[in-house]
Design a protein around this motif. Structure first.
Motif, PDB file in Angstrom:
ATOM      1  N   ARG A   1      29.056  57.883  -8.371  1.00 52.63           N
ATOM      2  CA  ARG A   1      28.769  58.910  -7.362  1.00 52.63           C
ATOM      3  C   ARG A   1      28.073  60.130  -7.960  1.00 52.63           C
ATOM      4  O   ARG A   1      28.410  61.278  -7.681  1.00 52.63           O
TER       5      ARG A   1
ATOM      6  N   LYS B   1      25.172  55.213  -8.641  1.00 51.43           N
ATOM      7  CA  LYS B   1      25.861  54.884  -7.407  1.00 51.43           C
ATOM      8  C   LYS B   1      27.355  54.688  -7.667  1.00 51.43           C
ATOM      9  O   LYS B   1      28.198  55.245  -6.990  1.00 51.43           O
TER      10      LYS B   1
ATOM     11  N   SER C   1      20.222  53.353 -11.640  1.00 45.64           N
ATOM     12  CA  SER C   1      20.527  53.607 -10.226  1.00 45.64           C
ATOM     13  C   SER C   1      21.919  53.100  -9.872  1.00 45.64           C
ATOM     14  O   SER C   1      22.690  53.773  -9.183  1.00 45.64           O
ATOM     15  N   GLN C   2      22.240  51.884 -10.380  1.00 47.41           N
ATOM     16  CA  GLN C   2      23.552  51.315 -10.108  1.00 47.41           C
ATOM     17  C   GLN C   2      24.646  52.192 -10.710  1.00 47.41           C
ATOM     18  O   GLN C   2      25.656  52.468 -10.069  1.00 47.41           O
TER      19      GLN C   2
END
Ligand SMILES: [Zn+2]
Length: 631
Positions: free
Chosen positions: A441, A438, A434-435
């Motif tokens: 993008r 993020k 997930s990181q």
């Protein structure tokens, strides 16, 4: 973009009978005002392909292919729009008005194609010559390539002389050597006026366009030349990264098998064809370009692509380069990328010619892992997950790969499996992925119409309410000449949510009132839309609704009211959904309150829609919403 005039497009359309053009490819039987046959664009046993000659369109109810006479020709012969117009103009005796430059360019291309055709025949004859062609035939025999394949692939031979082709073409076609130089068949000696053949003592492998016309050559040396391969330079007819070798021979099979195998070299493609894997094409040494990737998936329904590049390190990186491109093109289209792991051999050619090779190749296809699994395996192979350091290393390598998986359910499942395999905690891997997403993008949705457009083009028979409403509104322009003005006025300030419908509406407005009957308007519009495949197809669905709207026998205002109301409901729902998303993301009291107030205002207005009865009331309601949003 085409520069052929609307007048010419209209003239050709009026003379070219769509039924006649289709009938050259499909047997059609009359059924009421339309004709039915078996679709040439998908496999079927019963006839679901229809042509309505009076309205000038075709529509397949099986695969949803549709469009006008130009769209049919573009699709069946894989041509661009100007070529389709020229072909029909020629067939029906229409003289196109084009600029001298355009004409010249077209003539130049045609001439160049003729030269390549002649050159190919020359090389084939030389190959068949008992004495001169012996060296080439011996070579092919040693590689195990039979006569039938040599013919199918039109393989030829360029002799060792410096001017064989030059002399042949200048004497048979009276072409100037400088023209041959421009075509890339001969070269000029430095700063002189003498020329020599580009290909000497080579096996000549013609590269053909999708229609089977020779547009370039790959020449493999038969001597000790340093350059194993010499290829034709790019020219007016040959743009390297747009071509796929053997695509012209593979496309039917790609369609039938609903899958395509991509290899690297000429012989990696020729050999699979010899052993029955006729859905094989080659990229010829370059990484897959976007244009090539688009051609690949055009003929497969399931969009299944097998990448079969060399098993060595360079091959593995080629897989990744090609995959990246395909994945980009396939974004949202649902391409299924698999990797062929060719057992114990370097390339497909070597594999197929070894003992039990064809069976092994078939098994490799059968068991080909998805690209993502292949990448994960590769990454894990390089690490020793028995050790603590190895585990960390493995996690570091698989995170970027897992991050690319679009579907969150699928991503979660892979994360679960991999965490067990590597021996790290699932939650930890999940949070790292997930990181990573993020930070890079990944998966950030671009605002705007892209997703809608995609859904519109893949549309099946089930219609979303506003899509149907838009089609019906567009159809109202065509119900009668008398109603046209009312429709045009009522829709003047309307915008459609489906981009292709908005485009069609703008084209209708562009025509203005310069038409006599609604049929006249319909054909004028078809001329404008013809160069755009998607718009042309979308318009067929509109035409099909014209009769439906006429049959309702309701006043035009009532029809306009109903359809506009459905569209407005969808627009209000979208505004509400947007506001709610903003509300969830709001991080301060002021925004929160402002958004809540807007939402409740909108909800209140929305409850009054049931009392709306006329077009005027509807328009007023719309204005109220706009001012509520502006406040
Ligand atoms: Zn079809």
């Amino acid at each position: 973009m085409s520069t052929i005039s609307h007048d010419d497009i209209a003239e050709v359309r009026s003379r070219a009978n769509i039924l006649e053009v289709v009938s050259e490819h499909v047997t059609m039987k009359r059924s009421g005002t339309s004709y039915m046959g078996r679709c040439p664009f998908h496999e079927e046993k019963s006839a679901s392909f229809s042509v309505v000659p009076d309205k000038g369109f075709f529509h397949c109810f099986g695969c949803h292919a549709k469009g006008d006479v130009y769209a049919f020709l573009m699709k069946i012969k894989n041509m661009d729009f100007p070529t389709a117009v020229r072909e029909l103009a020629h067939k029906y005796g229409v003289q196109l008005v084009e600029t001298a430059e355009q004409r010249e360019e077209y003539d130049k291309r045609t001439h160049m194609l003729m030269l390549y055709q002649q050159a190919s025949q020359y090389y084939i004859r030389l190959m068949q010559d008992p004495a001169q062609g012996a060296v080439a035939r011996d070579y092919l025999e040693k590689r195990g390539i039979p006569e039938e394949i040599i013919e199918r692939f039109k393989i030829g031979y360029a002799g060792p002389t410096w001017d064989g082709l030059l002399n042949y073409l200048t004497s048979t076609t009276k072409v100037a050597p400088a023209t041959l130089e421009e075509a890339g068949l001969v070269r000029r000696k430095h700063e002189t006026n003498s020329f020599y053949d580009l290909f000497r003592n080579r096996l000549m492998i013609p590269i053909c366009d999708d229609r089977g016309q020779v547009i370039a050559f790959g020449g493999r040396t038969l001597g000790n030349d340093d350059a194993k391969y010499v290829n034709s330079p790019e020219s007016a007819i040959y743009i390297k990264n747009r071509q796929l070798y053997a695509f012209n021979l593979a496309k039917e099979s790609i369609k039938a098998k609903d899958a395509v195998i991509v290899v690297e070299g000429y012989f990696d493609a020729i050999t699979p064809h010899q052993f029955g894997f006729t859905n094989t094409v080659a990229t010829c040494g370059t990484a897959l370009s976007e244009a090539q990737a688009r051609s690949l998936v055009r003929y497969t329904e399931s969009k299944r692509v097998y990448l079969a590049f060399d098993a060595d390190a360079a091959g593995a990186s080629a897989v990744e380069r090609g995959a990246h491109m395909l994945q980009q093109v396939a974004d949202g289209v649902g391409i299924e990328l698999r990797v062929l792991r060719i057992p114990g051999a370097k390339d497909p050619d070597e594999c197929l010619r070894s003992e039990g090779g064809p069976e092994a190749f078939a098994a490799a296809i059968e068991n080909a892992p998805l690209l993502i699994e292949y990448q994960l395996d590769q990454a894990l192979d390089e690490c020793d997950i028995g050790s603590h350091v190895g585990k960390i290393d493995a996690a570091r390598k698989i995170i970027p790969i897992l991050s690319q998986i679009k579907n969150s359910v699928e991503r979660g499942e892979y994360i679960r499996q991999l965490s067990m395999k590597v021996g790290v905690r699932e939650e930890e891997l999940l949070s790292d992925v997930s990181q990573y997403r993020k930070d890079n993008r990944i998966g950030v949705n671009a605002p705007g119409g892209a997703p809608t457009r995609q859904r519109a083009s893949q549309r099946g028979p089930v219609k979303v309410g506003h899509v149907e409403a838009e089609q019906q509104l567009l159809a109202l322009y065509f119900t009668s000449r008398e109603d046209y003005d009312r429709t045009a006025a009522a829709l003047e300030h309307e915008y459609f949510l489906t981009p292709v419908h908005q485009y069609i509406k703008e084209c209708i407005e562009g025509i203005g009132t310069d038409f006599n009957t609604v049929e006249d308007l319909q054909f004028k519009l078809m001329d404008r839309l013809a160069p755009q495949f998607e718009a042309s197809a979308a318009f067929v669905e509109v035409i099909e609704r014209v009769d439906e709207m006429r049959k309702m026998k309701m006043p035009i205002d009532v029809l306009l009211f109903q359809c506009k109301k459905r569209l407005l409901t969808e627009k209000v729902n979208r505004i509400l959904a947007n506001l709610k998303a903003l509300l969830n993301a709001a991080d301060n009291e002021t925004d929160l309150l402002a958004l809540q107030s807007r939402i409740s205002k909108l909800n209140m207005l929305n409850r009054t829609t049931t009392s709306l009865e006329t077009l005027e009331e509807l328009d007023e309601f719309k204005r109220n919403i706009e001012s509520a949003m502006a406040a």
